[in-house]
Design an enzyme around this catalytic site. Structure first.
Site, mmCIF file in Angstrom:
data_model
loop_
_atom_site.group_PDB
_atom_site.id
_atom_site.type_symbol
_atom_site.label_atom_id
_atom_site.label_comp_id
_atom_site.label_asym_id
_atom_site.label_seq_id
_atom_site.Cartn_x
_atom_site.Cartn_y
_atom_site.Cartn_z
ATOM 1 N N GLU A 168 0.881 -1.167 0.000
ATOM 2 C CA GLU A 168 0.000 0.000 0.000
ATOM 3 C C GLU A 168 0.914 1.211 0.000
ATOM 4 O OE1 GLU A 168 -3.102 2.503 2.845
ATOM 5 O OE2 GLU A 168 -2.301 0.588 3.544
ATOM 6 N N CYS A 175 -0.360 9.428 4.293
ATOM 7 C CA CYS A 175 -0.471 9.397 2.836
ATOM 8 C C CYS A 175 -1.789 9.980 2.351
ATOM 9 C CB CYS A 175 -0.299 7.968 2.328
ATOM 10 S SG CYS A 175 -1.490 6.795 2.982
#
Length: 232
Positions: free
Chosen positions: A151, A185
């Site tokens: 990810e 993020c």
């Protein structure tokens, strides 16, 4: 521990602990459902390396580690250098919860040629990574045949149209951009305003007020909304 080590505020640390609990319950349920499927068999991957990030030092390593453990894979969990204590605490909690010795091992290695040797070791069957896209590319270049479940991070924008509730939009932009001190993020790094919103003094003023009213300080104060930046 998250507050002391990674500057996590109570406001952000509490839901992260809840998320870790949700991961534990989810993967336990998935394992039980898999066990009930008639005629289904699976062969576990013997060894999984988990390399979680420092900005969510409890929830993400918990989810990544448990997802591998419930399939029967042994796990090497290498916490981020900035979150070693969080990783050690998780290792202790897993042991207290009944994970057998040797099935889960928390390791602390430098991110240099030692880390490269770890990722490149043929005894590692798969790697679960949460981090930068460049890191995933680097790991893949070290050992192209390694199965990597990654990810990776990216830049995020919030689009505000004239149909939006401008007060709510301003609050959400401020929360997304400055929550976790922007160290995640999914933090908004760009606001795209459409049509009349681009000329709206109300939206600009509300956004400025939302940002300026954030309580910035150290996580020892439970009222703090934005803690320190721990990485450049």
């Amino acid at each position: 521990v998250m507050a002391a080590e990674t500057g996590k505020t109570f406001e952000q640390g509490d839901p992260e602990v809840s998320e870790a609990i949700d991961f534990a319950l989810y993967y336990a349920e998935q394992a039980e459902q898999l066990d009930r499927e008639p005629g289904v068999t699976f062969t576990p991957r013997p060894l999984t390396l988990v390399t979680p990030p420092w900005n969510f030092p409890v929830a993400i390593p918990t989810g990544s580690t448990l997802s591998a453990l419930v399939t029967g894979s042994a796990v090497l969990m290498k916490p981020a250098p900035q979150a070693r204590r969080c990783g050690a605490l998780l290792g202790r909690l897993f042991r207290e919860a009944g994970v057998p010795e040797g099935v889960l091992t928390v390791i602390d290695v430098p991110e240099d040629e030692v880390g490269r040797a770890l990722v490149s070791d043929p005894r590692i069957d798969q790697l679960i990574l949460t981090g930068g896209f460049e890191t995933a590319e680097l790991f893949a270049s070290w050992r192209p045949e390694l199965r990597i479940l990654a990810e990776t991070s990216g830049k995020n924008a919030i689009v505000v149209t004239p149909h939006a509730d401008l007060d709510l939009a301003a609050r959400d932009v401020a929360a997304s951009a400055f929550g976790h001190a922007g160290q995640k993020c999914s933090a908004a790094s760009l606001v795209i305003t459409v049509g009349s919103v681009s000329r709206s003094r109300r939206f600009s003023a509300q956004l400025a007020d939302a940002v300026l009213s954030l309580h910035v300080g150290t996580p020892t104060d439970p009222t703090v909304q934005m803690g320190p930046v721990i990485e450049p």
